[in-house]
Design an enzyme around this catalytic site. Sequence first.
Site, PDB file in Angstrom:
ATOM      1  N   HIS B  56       0.832  -1.211   0.000  1.00 29.02           N
ATOM      2  CA  HIS B  56       0.000   0.000   0.000  1.00 29.02           C
ATOM      3  C   HIS B  56       0.866   1.260   0.000  1.00 29.02           C
ATOM      4  O   HIS B  56       1.190   1.809   1.049  1.00 29.02           O
ATOM      5  CB  HIS B  56      -0.915  -0.020   1.237  1.00 29.02           C
ATOM      6  CG  HIS B  56      -2.027   0.979   1.180  1.00 29.02           C
ATOM      7  ND1 HIS B  56      -3.257   0.744   1.730  1.00 29.02           N
ATOM      8  CD2 HIS B  56      -2.103   2.227   0.643  1.00 29.02           C
ATOM      9  CE1 HIS B  56      -4.036   1.798   1.544  1.00 29.02           C
ATOM     10  NE2 HIS B  56      -3.352   2.709   0.890  1.00 29.02           N
ATOM     11  N   HIS B  58       1.493   5.138  -2.003  1.00 32.33           N
ATOM     12  CA  HIS B  58       1.020   6.145  -2.962  1.00 32.33           C
ATOM     13  C   HIS B  58       2.255   6.793  -3.596  1.00 32.33           C
ATOM     14  O   HIS B  58       3.030   7.452  -2.913  1.00 32.33           O
ATOM     15  CB  HIS B  58       0.169   7.207  -2.258  1.00 32.33           C
ATOM     16  CG  HIS B  58      -1.118   6.656  -1.710  1.00 32.33           C
ATOM     17  ND1 HIS B  58      -2.262   6.546  -2.467  1.00 32.33           N
ATOM     18  CD2 HIS B  58      -1.423   6.140  -0.496  1.00 32.33           C
ATOM     19  CE1 HIS B  58      -3.230   6.001  -1.729  1.00 32.33           C
ATOM     20  NE2 HIS B  58      -2.739   5.747  -0.533  1.00 32.33           N
ATOM     21  N   LEU B  59       2.413   6.578  -4.900  1.00 28.39           N
ATOM     22  CA  LEU B  59       3.573   7.161  -5.593  1.00 28.39           C
ATOM     23  C   LEU B  59       3.221   8.466  -6.305  1.00 28.39           C
ATOM     24  O   LEU B  59       4.108   9.182  -6.758  1.00 28.39           O
ATOM     25  CB  LEU B  59       4.153   6.153  -6.589  1.00 28.39           C
ATOM     26  CG  LEU B  59       4.823   4.922  -5.948  1.00 28.39           C
ATOM     27  CD1 LEU B  59       5.334   3.970  -7.027  1.00 28.39           C
ATOM     28  CD2 LEU B  59       5.959   5.317  -5.023  1.00 28.39           C
ATOM     29  N   ASP B 150      -8.802   2.735  -3.214  1.00 26.15           N
ATOM     30  CA  ASP B 150      -8.293   3.338  -1.977  1.00 26.15           C
ATOM     31  C   ASP B 150      -8.353   4.864  -2.001  1.00 26.15           C
ATOM     32  O   ASP B 150      -8.019   5.494  -2.990  1.00 26.15           O
ATOM     33  CB  ASP B 150      -6.852   2.919  -1.714  1.00 26.15           C
ATOM     34  CG  ASP B 150      -6.362   3.486  -0.397  1.00 26.15           C
ATOM     35  OD1 ASP B 150      -6.963   3.167   0.632  1.00 26.15           O
ATOM     36  OD2 ASP B 150      -5.408   4.279  -0.407  1.00 26.15           O
ATOM     37  N   HIS B 230      -5.553  -0.815   5.646  1.00 31.38           N
ATOM     38  CA  HIS B 230      -5.329  -0.041   6.867  1.00 31.38           C
ATOM     39  C   HIS B 230      -6.429  -0.155   7.928  1.00 31.38           C
ATOM     40  O   HIS B 230      -7.095   0.825   8.269  1.00 31.38           O
ATOM     41  CB  HIS B 230      -5.084   1.428   6.554  1.00 31.38           C
ATOM     42  CG  HIS B 230      -5.955   2.024   5.475  1.00 31.38           C
ATOM     43  ND1 HIS B 230      -7.310   1.898   5.457  1.00 31.38           N
ATOM     44  CD2 HIS B 230      -5.631   2.750   4.382  1.00 31.38           C
ATOM     45  CE1 HIS B 230      -7.794   2.522   4.397  1.00 31.38           C
ATOM     46  NE2 HIS B 230      -6.795   3.045   3.729  1.00 31.38           N
ATOM     47  N   ASN B 276      -6.207   9.218   7.059  1.00 31.71           N
ATOM     48  CA  ASN B 276      -7.449   8.471   6.871  1.00 31.71           C
ATOM     49  C   ASN B 276      -7.129   6.991   6.652  1.00 31.71           C
ATOM     50  O   ASN B 276      -6.431   6.671   5.704  1.00 31.71           O
ATOM     51  CB  ASN B 276      -8.211   9.027   5.660  1.00 31.71           C
ATOM     52  CG  ASN B 276      -9.586   8.426   5.537  1.00 31.71           C
ATOM     53  OD1 ASN B 276     -10.037   7.697   6.413  1.00 31.71           O
ATOM     54  ND2 ASN B 276     -10.253   8.703   4.433  1.00 31.71           N
ATOM     55  N   ASP B 303       0.794   2.665   3.718  1.00 30.14           N
ATOM     56  CA  ASP B 303      -0.091   3.756   3.299  1.00 30.14           C
ATOM     57  C   ASP B 303       0.713   5.049   3.149  1.00 30.14           C
ATOM     58  O   ASP B 303       0.230   6.148   3.458  1.00 30.14           O
ATOM     59  CB  ASP B 303      -1.261   3.945   4.271  1.00 30.14           C
ATOM     60  CG  ASP B 303      -2.377   4.822   3.685  1.00 30.14           C
ATOM     61  OD1 ASP B 303      -2.314   5.151   2.482  1.00 30.14           O
ATOM     62  OD2 ASP B 303      -3.307   5.172   4.434  1.00 30.14           O
ATOM     63  N   HIS B 307       2.568  14.386   0.726  1.00 26.65           N
ATOM     64  CA  HIS B 307       1.891  15.638   0.379  1.00 26.65           C
ATOM     65  C   HIS B 307       2.910  16.766   0.460  1.00 26.65           C
ATOM     66  O   HIS B 307       3.764  16.764   1.345  1.00 26.65           O
ATOM     67  CB  HIS B 307       0.760  15.950   1.369  1.00 26.65           C
ATOM     68  CG  HIS B 307      -0.400  15.018   1.258  1.00 26.65           C
ATOM     69  ND1 HIS B 307      -1.205  14.951   0.145  1.00 26.65           N
ATOM     70  CD2 HIS B 307      -0.893  14.095   2.118  1.00 26.65           C
ATOM     71  CE1 HIS B 307      -2.144  14.035   0.327  1.00 26.65           C
ATOM     72  NE2 HIS B 307      -1.973  13.493   1.519  1.00 26.65           N
TER      73      HIS B 307
END
EC number: 3.5.2.3
Lengths: 325, 428
Positions: B56, B58-59, B150, B230, B276, B303, B307
């Site tokens: 899990h 995020h790229l 997701d 998650h 989240n 996860d 940002h």
Amino acid sequence: MMRHLISAADLTRDDAVLILDTAEEMARVADRPIKKLPTLRGRTICNLFFEDSTRTRISFEAAEKRLSADVINFAAKGSSVSKGESLKDTAQTLEAMGVDAVVIRHSASGAPYRLATSGWIDAPVINAGDGTHQHPTQALLDAFTMRRRLVGRDAGLGQDLSGKRITLVGDVLHSRVARSNVDLLHTLGAEVTLVAPPTLVPVGVEHWPCEVSYDLDGVLPKSDAVMMLRVQRERMNAAFFPTEREYSRRYGLDGLRMAKMPDHAIVMHPGPMVRGMEITAEVADSDRCTVVEQVANGVSIRMAVLYLLLGGSEPAATNARTEEN
Amino acid sequence: MSKILIRGAKVLGGEAQDVLIDGEIIAETGTGLSAEGAQVIEAGGQVLLPGLVDLHTHLREPGREDSETVLTGTRAAASGGYTAVFAMANTFPVADTAGVVEQVYRLGKEAGYCDVQPIGAVTVGLEGKKLAELGAMHDSAAGVTVFSDDGKCVDDAVIMRRALEYVKAFGGVIAQHAQEPRLTEGAQMNEGVVSAELGLGGWPAVAEESIIARDVLLAEHVGSRVHICHLSTAGSVEIVRWAKSRGIDVTAEVTPHHLLLTDELVRSYNPVYKVNPPLRTERDVMALREALADGTIDIVATDHAPHPHEDKDCEWAAAAMGMVGLETALSVVQQTMVETGLLDWAGVADRMSVTPARIGGAKGHGRPVSAGEPANLTLVDPAYRGVVNPADFASRSRNTPYEGRELPGRVTHTFLRGRATLVDGKLA
């Protein structure tokens, strides 16, 4: 005294009593022909309102002007939660302009806390209401009103609200007024009871220093003050209660209900009132209802807070009066 | 030089031994192996694990390259000891077609820091209305087997049922972000004592638990496989435990931050703690640790949610949700699971490599550290103590909740098919 006023929970009993006592001094100014003190002459205060609130802004502005401060009003109207940079950038702009204090109203809970603690600005921050979190000067003016009515104007000096039984009725879930009042009234020794339909009481309320009841009629005879909270009509559409009429029947305050209160008990409302739903005209216009006094007391309380945060240790009104005359 | 001798490493935390890498595979393990012709790495009792696998991640590429790219994200992964990551589908455009997943897959190959296995969206545009071309994504060069919306829950029970059924044809799995949307409207943090006080919108545990309960029952009904992303509450643990006891084919993941942090931190109103599902209570944290130890929760997944600074340097309500995690995951697991005695290093290898590789079908990963296996390896110094400094991160983003916090352990070397991607804590 603390540097900022973010939450009523941050006030000690002695801080709170000092503010109430100082507000009594300030209130005397309002009784004079020239309602002005030179205390904050040369200081610049910005009222930074990201959310509309005519009453609160005017109250702060009146307090600032009575203390001779220079006032800048900044109304950042627009989206309910404006993009984050705007708060930071606005704060830094004000800092660069040499603002001495910021009074902030924001729709996001915690925005004043962020402003005070993120290093964006050095000036004292006064929370004029943030989201559903806190509205400390409202709680202070409510406590001030209660002390005047239930303890006495001069007899009240130095006193708290020990043993007084205060009931808050209505939309506790969405109310910063309720949160601030529960914290402050508890600090001042009062016993607080919240009355609301279960849908309008937050999960986790059992950790608050107060009682919770769903039965208004049972609580009224034991109340020294009953504070009605504003209920927004749109709550009805979100299924918090079935109809306006049903809400009114179970949680509205009318003449019959008011008659159940002890003779000395007062009715309060932070305004604006929704007449007919949460409070009937008969109650709102009775001499037990303190709504107008609350507005007047708001100016005295805000003068006291501004003076104590900005004026430092010099006496507030007493010596200033000689200077003025 | 294609031969590398790792000398004196505690394989899965066991007795110290030598591991000889030759080319892309492990040639030999044992004691006193010859160093002839090999570059020698003195492990000095450090722990050798199969390369970590994150199910899990995020790229952010394509679309939000200001937060992260496949290159920077996989560099962060290699720094954290990962040799394979599964890239979530909520990019711009959404990874809901063969074209987008192949692009992500190709960027991963080009970057070369770890294997990038794209996750495909379950529904077109993550909108929850219409199934994405799951088969085409599976048949593409990316060979997608894990599908997830997701960031959003597949909340329509019929769409979820169809997705679970459909992917059975090619052994796929639906990874569900369990969040009942109506119960979480305006949600900002865990609903409970702290949210009541702070006046922030509550995200109740039941919004997660009710979806998990529904989905395990759906998986049972259609005889398919579901993976819970998650998982964050004590109640969710109970439901998954029940489902497994009933024989339902469900797996579940927990993030490092849910093993360590609680909603008390939100009192700071610092959006670095906004995530989240939200940080929960101490009771939830303890239940999650126990469930990971006893296998009710199968794996740890980061996860990792990068940002840019401006999306976090603002008031809470305006801030983006998520925290980076690839570079601190193993340290957090060491602190919460190993140093508490709940898991040994073999258990860590299972939860962070072997089982995630199995769930996601990552070939060549999560394999035993033994002769003939692909040399996907991670060397960890568990004795290390250090304070987290986001400036050291390889990730393009710095939104870590651990800034200034001391965490144990440090990944010193990472090997992807015999090639070092991390040497002495520095990217190769």
